[in-house]
Design an enzyme around this catalytic site. Structure first.
Site, mmCIF file in Angstrom:
data_model
loop_
_atom_site.group_PDB
_atom_site.id
_atom_site.type_symbol
_atom_site.label_atom_id
_atom_site.label_comp_id
_atom_site.label_asym_id
_atom_site.label_seq_id
_atom_site.Cartn_x
_atom_site.Cartn_y
_atom_site.Cartn_z
ATOM 1 N N HIS A 61 0.824 -1.216 0.000
ATOM 2 C CA HIS A 61 0.000 0.000 0.000
ATOM 3 C C HIS A 61 0.858 1.266 0.000
ATOM 4 O O HIS A 61 2.071 1.224 0.188
ATOM 5 C CB HIS A 61 -0.931 0.005 1.220
ATOM 6 C CG HIS A 61 -0.201 0.120 2.532
ATOM 7 N ND1 HIS A 61 0.338 1.306 2.991
ATOM 8 C CD2 HIS A 61 0.091 -0.815 3.475
ATOM 9 C CE1 HIS A 61 0.918 1.114 4.155
ATOM 10 N NE2 HIS A 61 0.798 -0.169 4.476
ATOM 11 N N SER A 127 1.753 3.939 -5.249
ATOM 12 C CA SER A 127 2.248 5.196 -4.685
ATOM 13 C C SER A 127 3.574 4.976 -3.946
ATOM 14 O O SER A 127 4.521 4.471 -4.537
ATOM 15 C CB SER A 127 1.165 5.798 -3.779
ATOM 16 O OG SER A 127 1.407 7.154 -3.532
#
Length: 307
Positions: A61, A127
């Site tokens: 994540h 990201s």
């Protein structure tokens, strides 16, 4: 009533939090994911895992996010996939750390893989998780069957994103400090946000805002890593080490990391396949979980019949 109002509010907040936890649990169950914890280097790392006989996929994540950001995405991956989604240090249920340096974050994942007895796997990072996955690929290339960069940090495109423009004014739109900045952040990271029913939204706002101070600390370490690993030397390291099959996925409407970064990644990873999603922002796995999961599965399945 002056006495009872705080009690009711407190009670409501508690119920909202409980409901939020329940919804998360249901999402994990639906995707067949179970929560576990282990020690990696200097932290207690929490991760969710679905055992499977097929390819092993580790999902990383991004900044101020957590493992559960992958729930719906994981649910759309083939059922035989062995899926692992960890909480990075300082995120989700993992413990905090002395340092959130991205190289150290990659090393912690390497230890996690070792503890789980995983010799080779496919890594997917969104990201900041994309920057960590790229670092992982440069440090432990033989361990990766493939690298997937989803709106990844680490290399800049020729166009400055809206996020970086705002960041230069001294405000960090990725760190929510109250309800308004939370809503601004949600709007900035997603072009197609999933529906968040009322009771869950305030719980998510509270959880996010409570982490603001920690997020500033993590962000500083991330930027320090970014500065250390910027420039041509690092690009050369990527070019040399990252020889494994690579997929670059990007939301065309990404306001955090501009889609022009795809070209930069493609120059240093020429073998990369590119998938651009129209009308999608910074978080394809939340905005279009089915399409992005299928794109990953198609890519993995194309590598070898039994990858």
């Amino acid at each position: 009533s002056a006495l009872t109002t705080p009690l009711l509010t407190g009670c409501t907040a508690h119920q909202q939090d409980a409901l939020f936890a329940k919804v998360t649990e249901i999402g994990r169950d639906k995707a067949g994911l179970e929560k576990h914890q282990t020690t990696t280097i200097d932290i207690e790392m929490t991760y969710i895992e679905r055992k499977g006989t097929g390819p092993t996929v580790m999902l990383i994540h991004g900044f101020s996010s957590n493992k559960d950001t992958w729930l719906r995405f994981a649910d759309y991956l083939p059922e035989d996939y062995h899926v692992i989604a960890p909480d990075l240090a300082g995120h989700g249920d993992s413990s905090t750390a002395e340092s959130y340096d991205l190289e150290l974050q990659a090393d912690r994942l390497h230890v996690l893989a070792g503890k789980l007895g995983i010799e080779q796997f496919h890594i997917v990072g969104n990201s900041m998780g994309g920057a960590i996955s790229t670092i992982y690929a440069t440090k432990y290339p033989s361990q990766l069957k493939s690298l997937t960069l989803m709106d990844a940090a680490g290399l800049d495109g020729k166009n400055k994103s809206e996020y970086f423009t705002i960041l230069e004014t001294g405000t960090n739109p990725l760190i929510a400090t109250d309800k308004d900045s939370f809503e601004f952040r949600m709007d900035m990271v997603m072009a197609q946000p999933p529906i968040l029913p009322w009771p869950i939204r305030p719980a998510l706002v509270r959880d996010t805002v409570a982490r603001a101070e920690l997020n500033y600390e993590i962000f500083d370490d991330m930027i320090a890593t970014r500065e250390r690993l910027s420039g041509d030397t690092y690009k050369q390291i990527i070019k040399t080490a990252v020889e494994m099959p690579t997929l670059i996925m990007w939301g065309e409407q990404d306001r955090v990391l501009d889609v022009s970064a795809v070209d930069t990644f493609k120059t240093v990873i020429p073998q990369a396949k590119v998938e651009i999603f129209k009308g999608v922002g910074h978080l394809p796995m939340l905005e279009i979980p089915k399409d992005s999961a299928h794109a990953l599965a198609d890519f993995i399945n194309s590598l070898t019949p039994n990858s």
